[in-house]
Design a protein around this motif. Sequence first.
Motif, PDB file in Angstrom:
ATOM      1  N   UNK A  87       0.842  -1.201   0.000  1.00  0.00           N
ATOM      2  CA  UNK A  87       0.000   0.000   0.000  1.00  0.00           C
ATOM      3  C   UNK A  87       0.876   1.250   0.000  1.00  0.00           C
ATOM      4  N   UNK A  88       1.894   1.251   0.856  1.00  0.00           N
ATOM      5  CA  UNK A  88       2.781   2.409   0.958  1.00  0.00           C
ATOM      6  C   UNK A  88       3.466   2.703  -0.382  1.00  0.00           C
ATOM      7  N   UNK A  89       3.957   1.659  -1.034  1.00  0.00           N
ATOM      8  CA  UNK A  89       4.638   1.858  -2.322  1.00  0.00           C
ATOM      9  C   UNK A  89       3.684   2.404  -3.379  1.00  0.00           C
ATOM     10  N   UNK A  90       2.473   1.855  -3.442  1.00  0.00           N
ATOM     11  CA  UNK A  90       1.520   2.338  -4.451  1.00  0.00           C
ATOM     12  C   UNK A  90       1.101   3.771  -4.148  1.00  0.00           C
ATOM     13  N   UNK A  91       0.887   4.064  -2.868  1.00  0.00           N
ATOM     14  CA  UNK A  91       0.487   5.406  -2.457  1.00  0.00           C
ATOM     15  C   UNK A  91       1.577   6.428  -2.804  1.00  0.00           C
ATOM     16  N   UNK A  92       2.842   6.048  -2.558  1.00  0.00           N
ATOM     17  CA  UNK A  92       3.972   6.948  -2.834  1.00  0.00           C
ATOM     18  C   UNK A  92       4.035   7.343  -4.310  1.00  0.00           C
ATOM     19  N   UNK A  93       3.734   6.403  -5.195  1.00  0.00           N
ATOM     20  CA  UNK A  93       3.905   6.660  -6.630  1.00  0.00           C
ATOM     21  C   UNK A  93       2.580   6.921  -7.344  1.00  0.00           C
TER      22      UNK A  93
END
Length: 145
Positions: A105-111
């Motif tokens: 989730x964090x990775x998708x949210x960041x990008x």
Amino acid sequence: MIRITRKYRFSASHRLHAAALADEQNRELYGKCDNPYGHGHNYEIAVSARGPLDPRSGRILDPALLDRLVEAHVLRPFDHRNLNEEIPEFRNSVPTTENLAAEIFRRLETHWKSAFPGNGPSLEKVSIAETPRNIFEVWQIHGQA
Ligand code: NI
């Protein structure tokens, strides 16, 4: 608002072992998931986005853009990897599927904004099935993960 959910898969191995606990405590806590040489899973993830309908396309997002985002930041880095050894975020945290879901989730949210700029769709939820019986979900509540 309309929600779209798109599914993906990857395979990876892990060992559940907390560095802060003694070996015996790890065995007690994680059982066979603490086996030293690890074990694998075929993870199934579902990424949900919500947004307004674009009247021009009749869609809320271009699925090819979502595929590219997930491919670059989740599938390519995680597929056929050992999560403990090859993913820097799990050097100091246990790659439970809870932690894995939060990291995805964090990775998708960041990008997300670079893939979907402006007032387009927003990331709503990531769910991950480790086995058919174990499903974990991370979602956005009022702009907070
Ligand atoms: Ni496992």
